[in-house]
Design a protein around this motif. Structure first.
Motif, PDB file in Angstrom:
ATOM      1  N   ALA A 164     -17.951  31.075  -6.350  1.00 55.51           N
ATOM      2  CA  ALA A 164     -17.341  29.914  -7.172  1.00 55.51           C
ATOM      3  C   ALA A 164     -16.387  29.339  -5.933  1.00 55.51           C
ATOM      4  O   ALA A 164     -15.822  28.168  -6.158  1.00 55.51           O
ATOM      5  CB  ALA A 164     -16.625  30.464  -8.293  1.00 55.51           C
ATOM      6  N   ALA A 165     -15.844  29.975  -5.347  1.00 54.95           N
ATOM      7  CA  ALA A 165     -14.715  29.510  -4.164  1.00 54.95           C
ATOM      8  C   ALA A 165     -15.357  28.463  -3.319  1.00 54.95           C
ATOM      9  O   ALA A 165     -14.572  27.601  -2.792  1.00 54.95           O
ATOM     10  CB  ALA A 165     -13.967  30.776  -3.600  1.00 54.95           C
ATOM     11  N   ILE A 166     -16.292  28.512  -2.665  1.00 60.99           N
ATOM     12  CA  ILE A 166     -17.109  27.906  -1.652  1.00 60.99           C
ATOM     13  C   ILE A 166     -17.515  26.632  -2.161  1.00 60.99           C
ATOM     14  O   ILE A 166     -17.993  25.789  -1.424  1.00 60.99           O
ATOM     15  CB  ILE A 166     -18.241  28.699  -1.012  1.00 60.99           C
ATOM     16  CG1 ILE A 166     -19.184  29.087  -2.082  1.00 60.99           C
ATOM     17  CG2 ILE A 166     -17.779  30.040  -0.344  1.00 60.99           C
ATOM     18  CD1 ILE A 166     -20.620  29.595  -1.305  1.00 60.99           C
ATOM     19  N   ARG A 167     -17.487  26.312  -3.366  1.00 59.81           N
ATOM     20  CA  ARG A 167     -17.427  25.062  -4.001  1.00 59.81           C
ATOM     21  C   ARG A 167     -16.475  24.247  -3.586  1.00 59.81           C
ATOM     22  O   ARG A 167     -16.777  22.989  -3.771  1.00 59.81           O
ATOM     23  CB  ARG A 167     -18.104  25.103  -5.492  1.00 59.81           C
ATOM     24  CG  ARG A 167     -19.015  26.038  -5.755  1.00 59.81           C
ATOM     25  CD  ARG A 167     -19.395  25.892  -7.417  1.00 59.81           C
ATOM     26  NE  ARG A 167     -19.558  24.531  -7.791  1.00 59.81           N
ATOM     27  CZ  ARG A 167     -18.639  23.758  -8.540  1.00 59.81           C
ATOM     28  NH1 ARG A 167     -17.566  24.054  -8.892  1.00 59.81           N
ATOM     29  NH2 ARG A 167     -19.174  22.585  -8.896  1.00 59.81           N
ATOM     30  N   TYR A 207     -19.732  15.100  -0.274  1.00 57.09           N
ATOM     31  CA  TYR A 207     -19.783  15.969  -1.652  1.00 57.09           C
ATOM     32  C   TYR A 207     -19.409  15.206  -2.920  1.00 57.09           C
ATOM     33  O   TYR A 207     -18.324  14.468  -2.843  1.00 57.09           O
ATOM     34  CB  TYR A 207     -18.795  17.236  -1.551  1.00 57.09           C
ATOM     35  CG  TYR A 207     -18.821  18.089  -0.264  1.00 57.09           C
ATOM     36  CD1 TYR A 207     -20.223  18.324   0.094  1.00 57.09           C
ATOM     37  CD2 TYR A 207     -17.630  18.284   0.589  1.00 57.09           C
ATOM     38  CE1 TYR A 207     -20.093  19.134   1.384  1.00 57.09           C
ATOM     39  CE2 TYR A 207     -17.914  18.890   1.730  1.00 57.09           C
ATOM     40  CZ  TYR A 207     -18.942  19.361   2.193  1.00 57.09           C
ATOM     41  OH  TYR A 207     -19.288  20.083   3.257  1.00 57.09           O
ATOM     42  N   ASP A 208     -20.108  15.363  -4.001  1.00 55.72           N
ATOM     43  CA  ASP A 208     -19.833  14.830  -5.263  1.00 55.72           C
ATOM     44  C   ASP A 208     -18.511  15.160  -5.843  1.00 55.72           C
ATOM     45  O   ASP A 208     -17.923  14.436  -6.548  1.00 55.72           O
ATOM     46  CB  ASP A 208     -21.216  15.110  -6.330  1.00 55.72           C
ATOM     47  CG  ASP A 208     -22.146  14.194  -5.795  1.00 55.72           C
ATOM     48  OD1 ASP A 208     -22.291  13.305  -5.431  1.00 55.72           O
ATOM     49  OD2 ASP A 208     -23.428  14.615  -6.238  1.00 55.72           O
ATOM     50  N   ASN A 209     -18.260  16.548  -5.824  1.00 60.38           N
ATOM     51  CA  ASN A 209     -16.963  17.011  -6.425  1.00 60.38           C
ATOM     52  C   ASN A 209     -15.551  16.632  -5.517  1.00 60.38           C
ATOM     53  O   ASN A 209     -14.756  17.287  -6.038  1.00 60.38           O
ATOM     54  CB  ASN A 209     -17.237  18.456  -6.763  1.00 60.38           C
ATOM     55  CG  ASN A 209     -17.299  19.432  -5.435  1.00 60.38           C
ATOM     56  OD1 ASN A 209     -17.557  18.835  -4.610  1.00 60.38           O
ATOM     57  ND2 ASN A 209     -16.967  20.445  -5.573  1.00 60.38           N
ATOM     58  N   GLU A 210     -15.815  16.294  -4.480  1.00 64.71           N
ATOM     59  CA  GLU A 210     -14.597  16.038  -3.604  1.00 64.71           C
ATOM     60  C   GLU A 210     -14.543  14.535  -3.197  1.00 64.71           C
ATOM     61  O   GLU A 210     -14.996  14.313  -2.040  1.00 64.71           O
ATOM     62  CB  GLU A 210     -14.597  16.888  -2.438  1.00 64.71           C
ATOM     63  CG  GLU A 210     -14.448  18.188  -2.726  1.00 64.71           C
ATOM     64  CD  GLU A 210     -14.326  19.076  -1.495  1.00 64.71           C
ATOM     65  OE1 GLU A 210     -13.623  18.743  -0.695  1.00 64.71           O
ATOM     66  OE2 GLU A 210     -14.980  20.383  -1.644  1.00 64.71           O
ATOM     67  N   THR A 229     -23.867  18.100  -3.918  1.00 60.10           N
ATOM     68  CA  THR A 229     -23.002  18.673  -4.891  1.00 60.10           C
ATOM     69  C   THR A 229     -21.900  18.959  -4.607  1.00 60.10           C
ATOM     70  O   THR A 229     -20.719  18.763  -5.095  1.00 60.10           O
ATOM     71  CB  THR A 229     -23.872  19.656  -5.910  1.00 60.10           C
ATOM     72  OG1 THR A 229     -25.241  19.207  -6.234  1.00 60.10           O
ATOM     73  CG2 THR A 229     -23.034  19.966  -7.157  1.00 60.10           C
ATOM     74  N   SER A 230     -21.543  20.168  -3.795  1.00 55.82           N
ATOM     75  CA  SER A 230     -20.393  20.785  -3.303  1.00 55.82           C
ATOM     76  C   SER A 230     -20.790  21.271  -1.849  1.00 55.82           C
ATOM     77  O   SER A 230     -21.600  21.441  -1.248  1.00 55.82           O
ATOM     78  CB  SER A 230     -19.934  21.591  -4.112  1.00 55.82           C
ATOM     79  OG  SER A 230     -20.918  22.848  -4.224  1.00 55.82           O
ATOM     80  N   SER A 231     -19.360  21.864  -1.537  1.00 57.82           N
ATOM     81  CA  SER A 231     -19.500  22.339  -0.122  1.00 57.82           C
ATOM     82  C   SER A 231     -20.473  23.762  -0.269  1.00 57.82           C
ATOM     83  O   SER A 231     -20.705  24.239   1.066  1.00 57.82           O
ATOM     84  CB  SER A 231     -18.129  22.567   0.342  1.00 57.82           C
ATOM     85  OG  SER A 231     -17.385  23.296  -0.527  1.00 57.82           O
TER      86      SER A 231
END
Length: 236
Positions: A164-167, A207-210, A229-231
């Protein structure tokens, strides 16, 4: 004719003997006095002669007068002292990325710690955005590995697991921030502007979430690659 003998000249003969004896005594005294004078004459010219050791061939060595005391010394008694060279100070070199105390020389809010490619491209983009009335502010550019590790550990505690953290935060050996190849910007208007026009300068949002995170991912003027999507996809 008488039997009386002429009187003897006893006194004159005795006087002569005494005179001769007296002269001999006086002469002896004078000779003795002269010898004693020679023995006791400490101030004679011979005693005032300096005694020096003979040099080569029996001649005395050359003498060098001293200015301070007037005493003569031979050259061998005056050593020559060579001046010692002053120690050279070695200048302390300062690293481009760290100061003397081991801290980062660049602020995270500065573009100076970024890679040359990202720094050049972002400078052009910031100039264009400012001309358009949208100033771009850097929240976080280059980070130290120590800070990235701290952020990553905090993310694990916050989100409950490594996956979860690496997202949101990558470990130091995988982070583009530690390499100076990523930048987080503000405010919201700047994110929108750079997401739309950043490709002109070779800058993309990966990234989409950042929406605040940008990197130099394309050739200036070319379309940016599809976002992930994320990192977490970086560790796929």
């Amino acid at each position: 004719m008488t039997n009386d003998l002429p009187p003897r000249r006893t006194f004159s003969v005795r006087a002569r003997l005494l005179s001769v004896t007296g002269l001999a005594v006086v002469a002896s005294v004078l000779i003795w006095h002269s010898q004693m004078a020679d023995l006791l004459a400490f101030d004679s010219a011979a005693d005032k002669q300096p005694v020096v050791a003979g040099g080569p061939g029996g001649s005395p060595p050359p003498q060098v007068p001293l200015k301070s005391t007037g005493v003569r010394k031979t050259p061998s008694e005056t050593p020559t002292v060579s001046p010692k060279p002053k120690p050279k100070k070695t200048p302390t070199k300062t690293s481009k990325t760290t100061g003397t105390a081991g801290k980062s020389q660049y602020s995270e809010e500065s573009i100076e710690g970024l890679s040359p490619k990202l720094r050049t491209r972002l400078t052009k983009a910031m100039t264009a955005a400012k001309a358009a009335g949208v100033p771009i502010r850097i929240n976080s550019g280059r980070r130290s590995a120590a800070k990235q590790r701290r952020l990553f550990n905090e993310a694990i505690k916050r989100y409950g697991s490594y996956q979860a953290a690496i997202r949101w935060v990558l470990p130091p050996d995988k982070s583009a921030h530690v390499q100076g190849k990523a930048v987080d910007i503000a405010p919201q208007a700047a994110m929108v502007w750079l997401n739309k026009y950043g490709y002109r300068y070779g800058i993309c949002r990966p990234y989409d979430n950042e929406p605040w995170h940008f990197e130099a991912l394309t050739t200036p003027g070319k379309k940016c690659p599809p976002r992930k999507t994320s990192s977490a996809a970086e560790l796929g």
